[in-house]
Design a protein around this motif. Structure first.
Motif, PDB file in Angstrom:
ATOM      1  N   HIS A   6       0.915  -1.283   0.101  1.00 53.10           N
ATOM      2  CA  HIS A   6      -0.038   0.097   0.012  1.00 53.10           C
ATOM      3  C   HIS A   6       0.654   1.118  -0.072  1.00 53.10           C
ATOM      4  CE1 HIS A   6      -3.507  -2.293   0.469  1.00 53.10           C
ATOM      5  NE2 HIS A   6      -3.443  -2.666   1.729  1.00 53.10           N
ATOM      6  N   LEU A   7       1.902   1.203   0.836  1.00 50.21           N
ATOM      7  CA  LEU A   7       2.912   2.344   0.708  1.00 50.21           C
ATOM      8  C   LEU A   7       3.602   2.761  -0.580  1.00 50.21           C
ATOM      9  CD1 LEU A   7       4.301   1.712   4.444  1.00 50.21           C
ATOM     10  CD2 LEU A   7       2.719   3.474   3.832  1.00 50.21           C
ATOM     11  N   ALA A   8       3.797   1.583  -1.141  1.00 52.49           N
ATOM     12  CA  ALA A   8       4.600   1.847  -2.382  1.00 52.49           C
ATOM     13  C   ALA A   8       3.660   2.426  -3.385  1.00 52.49           C
ATOM     14  CB  ALA A   8       5.235   0.428  -2.877  1.00 52.49           C
ATOM     15  N   ALA A   9       2.468   1.644  -3.326  1.00 54.08           N
ATOM     16  CA  ALA A   9       1.356   2.355  -4.254  1.00 54.08           C
ATOM     17  C   ALA A   9       1.204   3.668  -3.791  1.00 54.08           C
ATOM     18  CB  ALA A   9       0.132   1.472  -4.241  1.00 54.08           C
ATOM     19  N   LEU A  39      -6.876   0.877  -3.163  1.00 48.34           N
ATOM     20  CA  LEU A  39      -5.582  -0.078  -2.779  1.00 48.34           C
ATOM     21  C   LEU A  39      -6.313  -1.509  -2.553  1.00 48.34           C
ATOM     22  CD1 LEU A  39      -4.164   2.412   0.097  1.00 48.34           C
ATOM     23  CD2 LEU A  39      -3.240   1.916  -2.570  1.00 48.34           C
ATOM     24  N   ARG A  40      -7.554  -1.533  -1.910  1.00 43.60           N
ATOM     25  CA  ARG A  40      -7.889  -3.052  -2.098  1.00 43.60           C
ATOM     26  C   ARG A  40      -9.589  -2.921  -2.011  1.00 43.60           C
ATOM     27  NH1 ARG A  40      -8.294  -6.549   3.290  1.00 43.60           N
ATOM     28  NH2 ARG A  40      -9.279  -8.566   1.958  1.00 43.60           N
ATOM     29  N   VAL A  41     -10.081  -3.758  -2.805  1.00 41.46           N
ATOM     30  CA  VAL A  41     -11.664  -3.868  -2.696  1.00 41.46           C
ATOM     31  C   VAL A  41     -12.056  -5.236  -2.447  1.00 41.46           C
ATOM     32  CG1 VAL A  41     -13.642  -3.627  -4.693  1.00 41.46           C
ATOM     33  CG2 VAL A  41     -11.286  -2.346  -4.733  1.00 41.46           C
ATOM     34  N   SER A  42     -12.967  -5.372  -1.774  1.00 42.72           N
ATOM     35  CA  SER A  42     -13.587  -6.597  -1.403  1.00 42.72           C
ATOM     36  C   SER A  42     -14.538  -7.207  -2.445  1.00 42.72           C
ATOM     37  CB  SER A  42     -14.264  -6.663   0.039  1.00 42.72           C
ATOM     38  OG  SER A  42     -15.643  -5.975  -0.306  1.00 42.72           O
ATOM     39  N   GLN A  43     -15.009  -8.232  -1.959  1.00 46.14           N
ATOM     40  CA  GLN A  43     -16.164  -8.872  -3.012  1.00 46.14           C
ATOM     41  C   GLN A  43     -17.596  -8.192  -2.449  1.00 46.14           C
ATOM     42  OE1 GLN A  43     -16.551 -12.812  -1.118  1.00 46.14           O
ATOM     43  NE2 GLN A  43     -18.102 -11.994   0.218  1.00 46.14           N
ATOM     44  N   GLU A  44     -18.542  -8.182  -3.668  1.00 49.63           N
ATOM     45  CA  GLU A  44     -19.637  -7.529  -3.314  1.00 49.63           C
ATOM     46  C   GLU A  44     -20.575  -8.653  -2.364  1.00 49.63           C
ATOM     47  OE1 GLU A  44     -21.423  -7.392  -7.369  1.00 49.63           O
ATOM     48  OE2 GLU A  44     -20.248  -5.525  -7.683  1.00 49.63           O
ATOM     49  N   PHE A  45     -21.594  -8.014  -1.673  1.00 48.33           N
ATOM     50  CA  PHE A  45     -22.308  -8.629  -0.565  1.00 48.33           C
ATOM     51  C   PHE A  45     -23.788  -8.921  -1.030  1.00 48.33           C
ATOM     52  CE2 PHE A  45     -18.358  -6.738   1.275  1.00 48.33           C
ATOM     53  CZ  PHE A  45     -18.086  -7.808   1.802  1.00 48.33           C
ATOM     54  N   TRP A  46     -24.267  -9.093  -2.007  1.00 50.80           N
ATOM     55  CA  TRP A  46     -25.630  -9.252  -2.649  1.00 50.80           C
ATOM     56  C   TRP A  46     -26.324 -10.074  -1.527  1.00 50.80           C
ATOM     57  CZ3 TRP A  46     -27.782  -5.267  -5.081  1.00 50.80           C
ATOM     58  CH2 TRP A  46     -26.933  -4.581  -5.949  1.00 50.80           C
ATOM     59  N   ASP A  47     -25.563 -11.528  -1.477  1.00 48.00           N
ATOM     60  CA  ASP A  47     -26.566 -12.477  -0.871  1.00 48.00           C
ATOM     61  C   ASP A  47     -25.767 -12.958   0.265  1.00 48.00           C
ATOM     62  OD1 ASP A  47     -28.365 -12.808  -2.977  1.00 48.00           O
ATOM     63  OD2 ASP A  47     -27.024 -13.821  -4.185  1.00 48.00           O
ATOM     64  N   GLU A  63      -6.957  -2.787   8.559  1.00 46.75           N
ATOM     65  CA  GLU A  63      -5.810  -2.666   7.489  1.00 46.75           C
ATOM     66  C   GLU A  63      -5.847  -1.202   7.123  1.00 46.75           C
ATOM     67  OE1 GLU A  63      -5.141  -4.139   2.819  1.00 46.75           O
ATOM     68  OE2 GLU A  63      -6.724  -5.206   4.103  1.00 46.75           O
ATOM     69  N   LEU A  64      -6.826  -0.453   7.540  1.00 46.63           N
ATOM     70  CA  LEU A  64      -6.760   1.111   7.340  1.00 46.63           C
ATOM     71  C   LEU A  64      -6.067   1.381   8.567  1.00 46.63           C
ATOM     72  CD1 LEU A  64      -7.636   4.069   6.265  1.00 46.63           C
ATOM     73  CD2 LEU A  64      -9.457   3.789   7.642  1.00 46.63           C
ATOM     74  N   THR A  65      -6.424   1.014   9.807  1.00 46.28           N
ATOM     75  CA  THR A  65      -5.551   1.387  10.993  1.00 46.28           C
ATOM     76  C   THR A  65      -3.957   1.377  10.905  1.00 46.28           C
ATOM     77  OG1 THR A  65      -7.433   1.050  12.294  1.00 46.28           O
ATOM     78  CG2 THR A  65      -5.225   1.012  13.557  1.00 46.28           C
ATOM     79  N   ALA A  66      -3.735   0.135  10.321  1.00 48.78           N
ATOM     80  CA  ALA A  66      -2.156  -0.132  10.036  1.00 48.78           C
ATOM     81  C   ALA A  66      -1.483   0.631   9.181  1.00 48.78           C
ATOM     82  CB  ALA A  66      -2.000  -1.640   9.503  1.00 48.78           C
ATOM     83  N   LEU A  67      -2.260   1.190   7.911  1.00 45.76           N
ATOM     84  CA  LEU A  67      -1.803   2.111   6.869  1.00 45.76           C
ATOM     85  C   LEU A  67      -1.655   3.404   7.570  1.00 45.76           C
ATOM     86  CD1 LEU A  67      -1.062   2.520   4.163  1.00 45.76           C
ATOM     87  CD2 LEU A  67      -3.344   2.902   3.598  1.00 45.76           C
ATOM     88  N   VAL A  68      -2.612   4.001   8.184  1.00 43.44           N
ATOM     89  CA  VAL A  68      -2.680   5.018   9.089  1.00 43.44           C
ATOM     90  C   VAL A  68      -1.497   5.266  10.030  1.00 43.44           C
ATOM     91  CG1 VAL A  68      -3.640   6.697  10.570  1.00 43.44           C
ATOM     92  CG2 VAL A  68      -5.056   5.755   8.713  1.00 43.44           C
ATOM     93  N   GLN A  69      -1.382   4.036  10.698  1.00 34.51           N
ATOM     94  CA  GLN A  69      -0.271   4.112  11.471  1.00 34.51           C
ATOM     95  C   GLN A  69       1.258   4.295  10.958  1.00 34.51           C
ATOM     96  OE1 GLN A  69      -0.990   0.481  13.854  1.00 34.51           O
ATOM     97  NE2 GLN A  69      -2.019   1.532  15.406  1.00 34.51           N
ATOM     98  N   ALA A  70       1.312   3.487   9.727  1.00 36.52           N
ATOM     99  CA  ALA A  70       2.644   3.487   8.934  1.00 36.52           C
ATOM    100  C   ALA A  70       2.895   5.066   8.358  1.00 36.52           C
ATOM    101  CB  ALA A  70       2.692   2.612   8.000  1.00 36.52           C
ATOM    102  N   LEU A  71       1.801   5.489   7.847  1.00 39.24           N
ATOM    103  CA  LEU A  71       1.932   7.023   7.256  1.00 39.24           C
ATOM    104  C   LEU A  71       1.953   7.929   8.428  1.00 39.24           C
ATOM    105  CD1 LEU A  71      -1.228   6.668   4.350  1.00 39.24           C
ATOM    106  CD2 LEU A  71       1.410   6.696   4.000  1.00 39.24           C
ATOM    107  N   SER A  72       1.409   7.944   9.515  1.00 40.47           N
ATOM    108  CA  SER A  72       1.730   8.864  10.644  1.00 40.47           C
ATOM    109  C   SER A  72       3.221   8.745  10.854  1.00 40.47           C
ATOM    110  CB  SER A  72       0.870   8.364  11.833  1.00 40.47           C
ATOM    111  OG  SER A  72      -0.376   8.428  11.629  1.00 40.47           O
ATOM    112  N   LEU A  73       3.960   7.502  10.853  1.00 42.55           N
ATOM    113  CA  LEU A  73       5.247   7.465  11.355  1.00 42.55           C
ATOM    114  C   LEU A  73       6.088   8.293  10.386  1.00 42.55           C
ATOM    115  CD1 LEU A  73       5.691   3.798  12.199  1.00 42.55           C
ATOM    116  CD2 LEU A  73       5.867   5.666  13.816  1.00 42.55           C
ATOM    117  N   ARG A  74       5.587   8.278   9.149  1.00 41.80           N
ATOM    118  CA  ARG A  74       6.232   8.963   7.804  1.00 41.80           C
ATOM    119  C   ARG A  74       6.190  10.700   8.103  1.00 41.80           C
ATOM    120  NH1 ARG A  74       5.297   6.627   1.946  1.00 41.80           N
ATOM    121  NH2 ARG A  74       6.682   4.735   2.276  1.00 41.80           N
TER     122      ARG A  74
END
Length: 162
Positions: A6-9, A39-47, A63-74
């Motif tokens: 995610h960071l590389a993207a 960065l990431r997309v889940s499946q749809e949830f119709w059923d 996953e968002l929490t981990a990414l926010v923590q990594a970006l906050s370190l930067r």
């Protein structure tokens, strides 16, 4: 996808030139002054049952929490961009400038930073209960609360990042 990917993207997206006109290529929507990428997309949830949806939501939030923590370190502590007022404006038929017009349909709020003259925001959302969860990143120039270059003053209200 891992936090490192995610960071590389995000780093690649920050360096990418902004196009003159709005368009889409693969998982990236771009326009004058912005890029939005899934960065990431889940499946749809119709059923899907509610347990499956809740598990996916927890996974994306973690996953968002981990990414926010990594970006906050930067880049330090993020600002918060509340997108609800922009969604309300759109629902009333009032124009909302890009990329807020797209973002507010997917994420209720974003964590954001000002980095080297650009803003970077990340958030998780789901356009509707049956639709996929998305971990999104947005990169733009200027301030997200400012009107587009050459545009009239904005009364869009809250929106500053960082």
């Amino acid at each position: 996808m891992t936090t490192d990917r995610h960071l590389a993207a995000i780093d690649l997206l920050r360096l990418r030139e902004f196009p003159a006109e709005r368009g889409r290529s693969a998982m990236v929507e771009s326009g004058p002054g912005f890029h939005i990428a899934g960065l990431r997309v889940s499946q749809e949830f119709w059923d899907a049952d509610l347990t499956e949806v809740a598990e996916a939501e927890e996974e994306f939030d973690a996953e968002l929490t981990a990414l926010v923590q990594a970006l906050s370190l930067r880049w330090g502590k993020p600002g918060i961009l509340d997108l609800a007022p922009h969604l309300e404006r759109m629902a009333r038929g009032i124009p909302v400038r890009p990329p807020l017009d797209t973002l507010c349909g997917y994420v209720p709020r974003m964590h954001g930073w000002r980095v080297a003259g650009r803003w970077v925001g990340v958030g998780v959302g789901q356009g509707d209960r049956e639709l996929p969860f998305q971990l999104l990143v947005a990169v733009g120039e200027g301030d997200v609360a400012d009107p587009p270059r050459g545009g009239p003053p904005s009364d869009e209200g809250p929106g500053r990042l960082g």
